[in-house]
Design a protein around this motif. Structure first.
Motif, PDB file in Angstrom:
ATOM      1  N   SER A 361       0.851  -1.192   0.000  1.00 39.12           N
ATOM      2  CA  SER A 361       0.000   0.000   0.000  1.00 39.12           C
ATOM      3  C   SER A 361       0.886   1.241   0.000  1.00 39.12           C
ATOM      4  O   SER A 361       1.906   1.289   0.696  1.00 39.12           O
ATOM      5  N   GLN A 362       0.489   2.244  -0.759  1.00 39.58           N
ATOM      6  CA  GLN A 362       1.291   3.469  -0.842  1.00 39.58           C
ATOM      7  C   GLN A 362       1.222   4.289   0.445  1.00 39.58           C
ATOM      8  O   GLN A 362       2.005   5.208   0.649  1.00 39.58           O
ATOM      9  N   HIS A 363       0.287   3.922   1.334  1.00 35.73           N
ATOM     10  CA  HIS A 363       0.118   4.687   2.565  1.00 35.73           C
ATOM     11  C   HIS A 363       0.945   4.141   3.726  1.00 35.73           C
ATOM     12  O   HIS A 363       0.837   4.649   4.839  1.00 35.73           O
ATOM     13  N   THR A 364       1.754   3.112   3.467  1.00 37.74           N
ATOM     14  CA  THR A 364       2.464   2.474   4.572  1.00 37.74           C
ATOM     15  C   THR A 364       3.948   2.823   4.642  1.00 37.74           C
ATOM     16  O   THR A 364       4.615   2.439   5.601  1.00 37.74           O
ATOM     17  N   ASP A 365       4.493   3.519   3.664  1.00 36.82           N
ATOM     18  CA  ASP A 365       5.938   3.780   3.634  1.00 36.82           C
ATOM     19  C   ASP A 365       6.410   4.528   4.878  1.00 36.82           C
ATOM     20  O   ASP A 365       7.421   4.167   5.484  1.00 36.82           O
ATOM     21  N   LEU A 366       5.693   5.578   5.251  1.00 37.04           N
ATOM     22  CA  LEU A 366       6.084   6.367   6.421  1.00 37.04           C
ATOM     23  C   LEU A 366       5.985   5.539   7.696  1.00 37.04           C
ATOM     24  O   LEU A 366       6.882   5.584   8.555  1.00 37.04           O
ATOM     25  N   ILE A 367       4.913   4.771   7.820  1.00 33.15           N
ATOM     26  CA  ILE A 367       4.717   3.934   9.006  1.00 33.15           C
ATOM     27  C   ILE A 367       5.845   2.910   9.127  1.00 33.15           C
ATOM     28  O   ILE A 367       6.400   2.705  10.218  1.00 33.15           O
ATOM     29  N   ILE A 368       6.202   2.276   8.005  1.00 37.39           N
ATOM     30  CA  ILE A 368       7.266   1.265   8.019  1.00 37.39           C
ATOM     31  C   ILE A 368       8.605   1.887   8.401  1.00 37.39           C
ATOM     32  O   ILE A 368       9.354   1.345   9.221  1.00 37.39           O
ATOM     33  N   SER A 369       8.921   3.047   7.825  1.00 33.74           N
ATOM     34  CA  SER A 369      10.194   3.705   8.116  1.00 33.74           C
ATOM     35  C   SER A 369      10.297   4.111   9.583  1.00 33.74           C
ATOM     36  O   SER A 369      11.311   3.858  10.243  1.00 33.74           O
ATOM     37  N   LEU A 370       9.246   4.729  10.105  1.00 33.34           N
ATOM     38  CA  LEU A 370       9.249   5.159  11.519  1.00 33.34           C
ATOM     39  C   LEU A 370       9.368   3.966  12.460  1.00 33.34           C
ATOM     40  O   LEU A 370      10.135   3.998  13.432  1.00 33.34           O
ATOM     41  N   THR A 371       8.612   2.911  12.164  1.00 30.13           N
ATOM     42  CA  THR A 371       8.603   1.754  13.060  1.00 30.13           C
ATOM     43  C   THR A 371       9.932   1.019  13.031  1.00 30.13           C
ATOM     44  O   THR A 371      10.458   0.620  14.078  1.00 30.13           O
ATOM     45  N   PHE A 372      10.505   0.849  11.846  1.00 29.84           N
ATOM     46  CA  PHE A 372      11.781   0.139  11.742  1.00 29.84           C
ATOM     47  C   PHE A 372      12.870   0.890  12.511  1.00 29.84           C
ATOM     48  O   PHE A 372      13.686   0.286  13.216  1.00 29.84           O
ATOM     49  N   THR A 373      12.886   2.203  12.381  1.00 28.32           N
ATOM     50  CA  THR A 373      13.889   2.996  13.094  1.00 28.32           C
ATOM     51  C   THR A 373      13.693   2.888  14.598  1.00 28.32           C
ATOM     52  O   THR A 373      14.664   2.742  15.361  1.00 28.32           O
ATOM     53  N   ALA A 374      12.435   2.929  15.061  1.00 33.51           N
ATOM     54  CA  ALA A 374      12.146   2.812  16.488  1.00 33.51           C
ATOM     55  C   ALA A 374      12.541   1.436  17.012  1.00 33.51           C
ATOM     56  O   ALA A 374      13.046   1.304  18.141  1.00 33.51           O
ATOM     57  N   VAL A 375      12.339   0.395  16.208  1.00 35.76           N
ATOM     58  CA  VAL A 375      12.720  -0.960  16.610  1.00 35.76           C
ATOM     59  C   VAL A 375      14.231  -1.063  16.795  1.00 35.76           C
ATOM     60  O   VAL A 375      14.721  -1.626  17.788  1.00 35.76           O
ATOM     61  N   LEU A 376      14.990  -0.515  15.854  1.00 35.81           N
ATOM     62  CA  LEU A 376      16.450  -0.573  15.966  1.00 35.81           C
ATOM     63  C   LEU A 376      16.945   0.244  17.156  1.00 35.81           C
ATOM     64  O   LEU A 376      17.879  -0.167  17.858  1.00 35.81           O
ATOM     65  N   LEU A 377      16.327   1.400  17.399  1.00 33.30           N
ATOM     66  CA  LEU A 377      16.692   2.193  18.579  1.00 33.30           C
ATOM     67  C   LEU A 377      16.456   1.396  19.854  1.00 33.30           C
ATOM     68  O   LEU A 377      17.284   1.390  20.770  1.00 33.30           O
ATOM     69  N   SER A 378      15.322   0.712  19.918  1.00 30.11           N
ATOM     70  CA  SER A 378      15.008  -0.115  21.081  1.00 30.11           C
ATOM     71  C   SER A 378      16.024  -1.230  21.244  1.00 30.11           C
ATOM     72  O   SER A 378      16.537  -1.473  22.349  1.00 30.11           O
ATOM     73  N   LEU A 379      16.336  -1.904  20.142  1.00 33.92           N
ATOM     74  CA  LEU A 379      17.265  -3.035  20.201  1.00 33.92           C
ATOM     75  C   LEU A 379      18.639  -2.610  20.700  1.00 33.92           C
ATOM     76  O   LEU A 379      19.234  -3.271  21.555  1.00 33.92           O
ATOM     77  N   PHE A 380      19.128  -1.475  20.210  1.00 35.00           N
ATOM     78  CA  PHE A 380      20.467  -1.030  20.594  1.00 35.00           C
ATOM     79  C   PHE A 380      20.481  -0.397  21.989  1.00 35.00           C
ATOM     80  O   PHE A 380      21.252  -0.791  22.860  1.00 35.00           O
ATOM     81  N   VAL A 381      19.608   0.591  22.208  1.00 34.37           N
ATOM     82  CA  VAL A 381      19.645   1.350  23.465  1.00 34.37           C
ATOM     83  C   VAL A 381      19.301   0.461  24.657  1.00 34.37           C
ATOM     84  O   VAL A 381      19.999   0.466  25.680  1.00 34.37           O
ATOM     85  N   GLN A 382      18.239  -0.327  24.545  1.00 33.62           N
ATOM     86  CA  GLN A 382      17.823  -1.137  25.680  1.00 33.62           C
ATOM     87  C   GLN A 382      18.751  -2.321  25.908  1.00 33.62           C
ATOM     88  O   GLN A 382      18.999  -2.712  27.057  1.00 33.62           O
TER      89      GLN A 382
END
Length: 394
Positions: A361-382
């Motif tokens: 879906s063309q409406h999911t690019d922003l959601i995917i980018s934000l979520t992936f970045t937040a996941v990596l931040l969680s994985l590294f920082v925590q």
């Protein structure tokens, strides 16, 4: 995926696991993800296609089964109430509160609907204990903490998928959010998976008692791990919860058997190698696929989303554990903060992201980018912070 890249990735994983003997200050998963990101810049590895089916149907059932059948039944009996609450009511409250927080934070910067924010929240609720369980035990000496973190993760992997499926369907179909529909499908799909897993797990546990050859017992465990998962998916219920509760039922049956050591020895030898191999592949592949989705345009908002997910989890876990006297006697407010910090994101969140991407879906690019970045931040920082924080709060 070709055979040669798999062998190379396994060899990299072998080197990292061999070097990192203490697993104390810097857990293995973040190192593997960083190496995966670095490998993504090499054309030979950048062409590797990581699909949701690879993670969900091949890698995930084995990891779920391993954690479930190894999980001590005594720990589930002692902490079943807390684990069950965090993985059901707690996860629903987390998604609602976090979705609202994301909606409020994102409104001044990007255009995201409330249901879209709930989808992001649902992808950030599964927890991955791989990086923190051993560190918690070593640095705190408190087995209770590790048991709760691992037990919660086992169950909330399944419940989070159910909620994500309902919310993403509403988002992509542009329908209005309905709490009734969410709760209805949540309980039906979850309960169906649990019942199927318990039934099949019990049947296979009896078959393992009949089978005296170690090789055949291992064969049965493979059939159980993948068979119950796929059977549940075909039946329209949660394959994750079916596999988890099949493994838990097997663990209960092992505890009752005088041949428990014999059974566990035959399974541990095989699944122990499988676990390390899958973890090596999984986190390296997460790093490779992450490079295609990271965007620095909204890095600040992704960091705010990560912080919001952490704060909401602290509020819910600290609030509930300190509200009920029985739980307050088990868990101090300091341990509640440590439990909250231990809920880092990992493989299940990545699967949910890839699932959303597969819908094209063309409406999911922003959601995917934000979520992936937040996941990596969680994985590294925590992951990096769990050891010093546990020492500080002890």
């Amino acid at each position: 995926m070709q055979t040669t890249p798999i062998i190379i990735l396994l060899f990299i994983g072998y080197i990292i696991f061999s070097i990192d003997k203490k697993k104390e200050d810097f857990p293995v998963p973040p190192i593997l993800v960083l190496l995966g990101i670095a490998l993504s810049f090499i054309p030979y590895f950048s062409s590797i296609e990581v699909t949701k089916d690879l993670i969900y149907h091949i890698l995930l059932p084995a990891l779920l089964f391993i954690s479930a059948y190894r999980f001590p039944p005594s720990a589930l009996k002692r902490n079943g109430g807390i684990i069950g609450f965090f993985a059901t009511i707690g996860i629903i409250l987390t998604i609602l509160l976090l979705g609202g927080a994301i909606y409020a934070a994102a409104s001044p910067f990007v255009s995201l609907s409330f249901i879209g924010c709930l989808v992001i929240a649902s992808m950030l609720t599964p927890t991955d204990p791989v990086s923190v369980v051993s560190i918690l035990e070593q640095s705190t000496g408190n087995k209770l903490m590790a048991d709760i973190v691992e037990g919660e993760s086992l169950i909330n992997d399944g419940t989070s998928i159910v909620i994500f499926t309902v919310l993403s369907g509403m988002y992509l179909q542009n329908t209005q959010f309905s709490i009734g529909k969410l709760l209805g499908e949540f309980f039906i799909i979850s309960l169906g998976g649990i019942i199927l897993g318990l039934a099949v797990g019990w049947l296979f546990s009896k078959a393992i008692h009949i089978t005296h050859h170690k090789e055949y017992q291992v064969m049965l465990s493979i059939i159980l791990a993948y068979g119950v998962f796929n059977a549940a998916e075909l039946a329209g219920v949660s394959g994750v919860l079916a596999t988890v509760f099949a493994g838990i039922m097997l663990s209960f049956e092992f505890e009752r058997s005088i041949k428990e050591d014999h059974f566990r020895e035959s399974l541990d030898g095989f699944w122990g190698v499988i676990e390390i191999s899958i973890l090596s592949l999984l986190f390296l592949l997460i790093g490779i696929v992450a490079a295609h989705h990271l965007s620095f345009n909204n890095l600040g908002l992704a960091f705010v989303i990560f912080l919001a997910s952490l704060v909401v989890r602290i509020v819910i876990i600290t609030g509930t554990t300190q509200l009920f006297p029985a739980w307050r006697n088990k868990i101090t407010w300091k341990e509640s903060i440590l439990l909250s910090w231990s809920g880092l994101k990992g493989s299940m969140s990545v699967f949910l992201i890839l699932s959303l991407q597969a819908k094209e879906s063309q409406h999911t690019d922003l959601i995917i980018s934000l979520t992936f970045t937040a996941v990596l931040l969680s994985l590294f920082v925590q992951s990096i912070g769990i050891h010093p924080l546990s020492k500080k709060l002890r």
